[in-house]
Design a protein around this motif. Structure first.
Motif, PDB file in Angstrom:
ATOM      1  N   PRO A 142       4.628   5.987  -5.230  1.00  0.00           N
ATOM      2  CA  PRO A 142       5.266   5.155  -6.267  1.00  0.00           C
ATOM      3  C   PRO A 142       6.789   5.253  -6.241  1.00  0.00           C
ATOM      4  O   PRO A 142       7.359   6.340  -6.139  1.00  0.00           O
ATOM      5  N   ARG A 153       3.815   1.596  -1.268  1.00  0.00           N
ATOM      6  CA  ARG A 153       4.382   1.777  -2.597  1.00  0.00           C
ATOM      7  C   ARG A 153       3.316   2.248  -3.584  1.00  0.00           C
ATOM      8  O   ARG A 153       3.629   2.926  -4.567  1.00  0.00           O
ATOM      9  N   HIS A 154       2.070   1.883  -3.328  1.00  0.00           N
ATOM     10  CA  HIS A 154       0.981   2.376  -4.176  1.00  0.00           C
ATOM     11  C   HIS A 154       0.764   3.874  -3.935  1.00  0.00           C
ATOM     12  O   HIS A 154       0.572   4.651  -4.875  1.00  0.00           O
ATOM     13  N   ASP A 155       0.795   4.272  -2.646  1.00  0.00           N
ATOM     14  CA  ASP A 155       0.579   5.677  -2.297  1.00  0.00           C
ATOM     15  C   ASP A 155       1.773   6.551  -2.667  1.00  0.00           C
ATOM     16  O   ASP A 155       1.603   7.740  -2.965  1.00  0.00           O
ATOM     17  N   GLN A 204       0.827  -1.208   0.000  1.00  0.00           N
ATOM     18  CA  GLN A 204       0.000   0.000   0.000  1.00  0.00           C
ATOM     19  C   GLN A 204       0.862   1.259   0.000  1.00  0.00           C
ATOM     20  O   GLN A 204       0.556   2.246  -0.695  1.00  0.00           O
ATOM     21  N   ASP A 263       5.065  -5.136  -8.048  1.00  0.00           N
ATOM     22  CA  ASP A 263       5.334  -3.754  -8.427  1.00  0.00           C
ATOM     23  C   ASP A 263       6.836  -3.582  -8.551  1.00  0.00           C
ATOM     24  O   ASP A 263       7.558  -3.628  -7.572  1.00  0.00           O
TER      25      ASP A 263
END
Length: 229
Positions: free
Chosen positions: A75, A71-73, A69, A97
């Motif tokens: 990048p 790394r999603h928030d 999460q 990812d």
């Protein structure tokens, strides 16, 4: 180099913090759960996050899910995950990812201070640091890998650990040209572009192996609070 540390064991967290500070890192925040990790990454914008796979409340996969999460928030956020065991499912999930530095080490590697801090710095600068045990299990599955020779599998495993061609040549006691040839063969047999370079090619190989499907290990029962996962 600023680090956010997510580890629920007070003893291990204190030890890691002392170790990192003594090795020139700055521990910006130490947290004990997934929400704390997400908040610390947002507030401190670290160079790298060091995350335990298993965090409260269930001590199963909160850490890895929080890392994904984060790394999603954010990048490209470099993340080095620590685990007590080889968790193929969790490793594969993290490797989905391929943006930014990524690492997965077993906790017993921490005692090898030079190797551990080198891995953390490599991840923080966009590289890859995969535990040899994790790589061995990932490489044990998937038909494309079966086409590799024993030497090519050795080269691929060392690539996945984050080593460059020159280091691989020294480790295997072969010439640089021989390693270059093996690397070309690996990418050809796995159907990957030989144009990829550096750690990007390592992540491409790992992502490819993940897509082939690894066999997750059966979930372990939740660890009692305060114990290592």
């Amino acid at each position: 180099m600023r680090v956010v540390l997510a580890e629920d064991s007070v003893l291990l967290a204190s030890g890691l913090e002392l170790l990192l500070n003594s090795q020139g890192f700055e521990v910006a925040a130490t947290v004990t759960d997934a929400p704390g990790l997400l908040a610390a990454v947002r507030d401190h914008e670290p160079d790298v996050a060091l995350v335990d796979v298993r965090l409260p409340p269930t001590f199963r996969d909160e850490g890895i899910r929080a890392a994904v999460q984060a790394r999603h928030d954010h990048p490209g956020l470099p993340v080095l995950v620590l685990s007590q065991y080889v968790e193929q499912e969790y490793a594969s999930r993290l490797l989905a990812d391929t943006r930014g530095g990524i690492g997965y080490l077993l906790k017993d590697r921490v005692s090898r201070v030079a190797e551990f801090t080198d891995a953390l710095r490599r991840v923080a600068t966009g590289g890859t640091a995969m535990d040899p045990e994790v790589i061995a299990q990932l490489l044990a599955h998937g038909d494309p890998v079966d086409a590799l020779t024993a030497r090519e599998r050795e080269v691929l495993a060392l690539m996945a650990e984050g080593h460059d061609n020159a280091t691989i040549a020294r480790r295997l006691v072969v010439t640089d040209n021989a390693v270059h040839k093996h690397v070309g063969n690996v990418f050809h047999k796995l159907g990957l572009s030989v144009g990829d370079s550096g750690h990007r090619r390592v992540r491409a190989v790992l992502a490819y192996l993940r897509r082939q499907g690894t066999t997750p290990t059966p979930p372990r029962p939740p660890a009692p609070p305060g114990r290592l996962p």
